[in-house]
Design a protein around this motif. Sequence first.
Motif, short mmCIF file in Angstrom:
data_model
loop_
_atom_site.label_atom_id
_atom_site.label_comp_id
_atom_site.label_asym_id
_atom_site.label_seq_id
_atom_site.Cartn_x
_atom_site.Cartn_y
_atom_site.Cartn_z
N PHE A 1 -0.30 8.45 12.78
CA PHE A 1 -1.37 8.12 11.85
C PHE A 1 -1.39 9.13 10.70
N GLU A 2 -1.35 8.62 9.47
CA GLU A 2 -1.52 9.50 8.32
C GLU A 2 -3.00 9.88 8.20
N LYS A 3 -3.26 10.96 7.50
CA LYS A 3 -4.63 11.45 7.40
C LYS A 3 -5.51 10.53 6.56
N GLY A 4 -4.90 9.70 5.77
CA GLY A 4 -5.63 8.75 4.94
C GLY A 4 -4.66 7.85 4.21
N PRO A 5 -5.18 6.91 3.43
CA PRO A 5 -4.28 6.04 2.67
C PRO A 5 -3.38 6.87 1.75
N ILE A 6 -2.16 6.38 1.54
CA ILE A 6 -1.22 7.06 0.65
C ILE A 6 -0.75 6.07 -0.41
#
Length: 605
Positions: free
Chosen positions: A597-602
């Motif tokens: 999971f990324e920390k937020g949208p990229i």
Amino acid sequence: MRSYCAPANTVLRLSADMQTLEASLPAASEPEIPLPHRNEAGKSRYRAWSIVKLGTLYQKPGPATLTLEALSLPGIDLKHLKLTRRSFQSMKRLILILFALCPSLFAAQPNILFAIADDWGAHAGAYGTPWVKTPAFDRIAKEGVLFTKAYTPVAKCAPSRAIVLTGRHAWQNEAAGNHMAFFPAKLKSWPEVLTEKGWHMGITGKGWGPGIANDANGKPRQITGQPFNQHKAKPAASGMGNNDYAANFTDFLDAPKDGPWCFWYGSLEPHRDYEFQSGVKKGGKKLSEIAKVPDYWPDDEIVRHDMLDYAFEVEHTDNHLARMIAELEKRGQLDNTLIIVTADHGMPFPRCKGYAYEDSNHVPLAIRFPGGMQKTARVVDDFVNFTDIAATILDYAGIAEKDSGMMAITGKSWRPILESGKSGRIVAERDHTLIGKERTDVGRPHDWGYPIRAIVTAEHLYLKNYEPTRWPAGNPETGYLDTDGGPTKSLILEMGRKDRRDKFWQLNFGLRPAEEFYDLTVDPHAARNLAAESVHTDTIQKLRARMESELKSQNDPRMAGNGKIFDDYPATNGAGFYEKFMRGEKVNAGWVSPTDFEKGPIKQP
């Protein structure tokens, strides 16, 4: 008709009323007594005949000769016996006597063993893969036919297996075209047909799924047969399941039955998880055995270990297949059993499972039924796909499609290929196949999928991405759920976090253009997109036109501008995943790693 098959080079077909004997002319024989095909009224005057050395006879239209190949039965030697109109009744009486004296020599339709592994790409000894040892699969290929161009139309478990069961493309299967779907009650499966027709239909391991398959009254269906899963065994590695598939197959064979049988061997391996480095530490493999890592992954020890761990699980599947073959041999049933060995899609790695590339959809396929083949140890280059399986099974079971109760089958039986005696390309029209996908997992806003349609030929792969602004592997902030978690995925994600322009992150997880085009003759792993090069414009246009023409003929909703229907079909598990996760609710994503999971949208660079 009832079909009788003697295991020792004799095949005969007798009508239920015992009044019509069908035999056949081997392809290599010289015609001796040509029969008129039509009478003055235009109706068939005599039956046409066909024969194979061992297998179930079937009737072919057209002129033919009533000639029997030399028969070989224990204690009986009939040399070059010929049937004329006058000798027909005598021959019929002889066959009835043989059947009365030697009933154990004859069986009805061939039994069927259908083996389908979970997440196994086209890697086997028979395909020249040195780092995967598959003696059982290789034996099936050597004693039967090996297919080099076998494909699943969708590289994800549930939609791929729905295609196997229905003989219809994913875009023809309504909700069953998606992963984690509600299987429409009106879509009947061939195992259900066989059961209705009196076959003993069993399964061990994985059938169709994940999803829910209920009948019109909400009752669960045995869509792949009666389960046989009682026997367990300690697996060779911690990532493997404990199902003793071969022992459960023996249980199935021991079960009382009247009539032919069909068994679905659904190995859960090589589905993830894997015990890391088990291929080397327990399988005795070496990283150097892998001559080349696919161009879309970094050549790293982590990736090589991951590939060998996958290979070790493939070998687990093959070991159980070997035990099943030995059991059939012991019971004298091997040569009267049609054995089909394949897998639902490519390996559970980035840019394979859940995508629509060459290594995503290309699957192993070998078939053994020596009595139904003029020549074995053949390698066939015809393009075949999973829509053909239902037609093939019904054909060998002697069940007409119109009598099956199934919805219209798109695929065609492989029987002409198996009986042809040729290698290479056999059926001229089988020079390509269609692949694609809709929702192959949750994790995008509104449970959207990533719709693709594509066409594969021996030279090229063309893809149309209908929603290129969506993330192909699933949204980064929700773990790229279209790709199962594992060491290779984790490595590439870390490379992307250091540099979003990283080649391997872009190839496996970056956004895609609306069209992709690959020259498979120089880029067999489909890693270099040539769609933007004007030199290929004409080829792309021709492939697109051919693909769309076929999709329209198959009533693909996307060709009518109604592709949204696939996004609207509800998911049986994980519905609303994206919205729940973004609200901070606890959600289940056990098929990926927490670090995915990324920390937020990229943003795409």
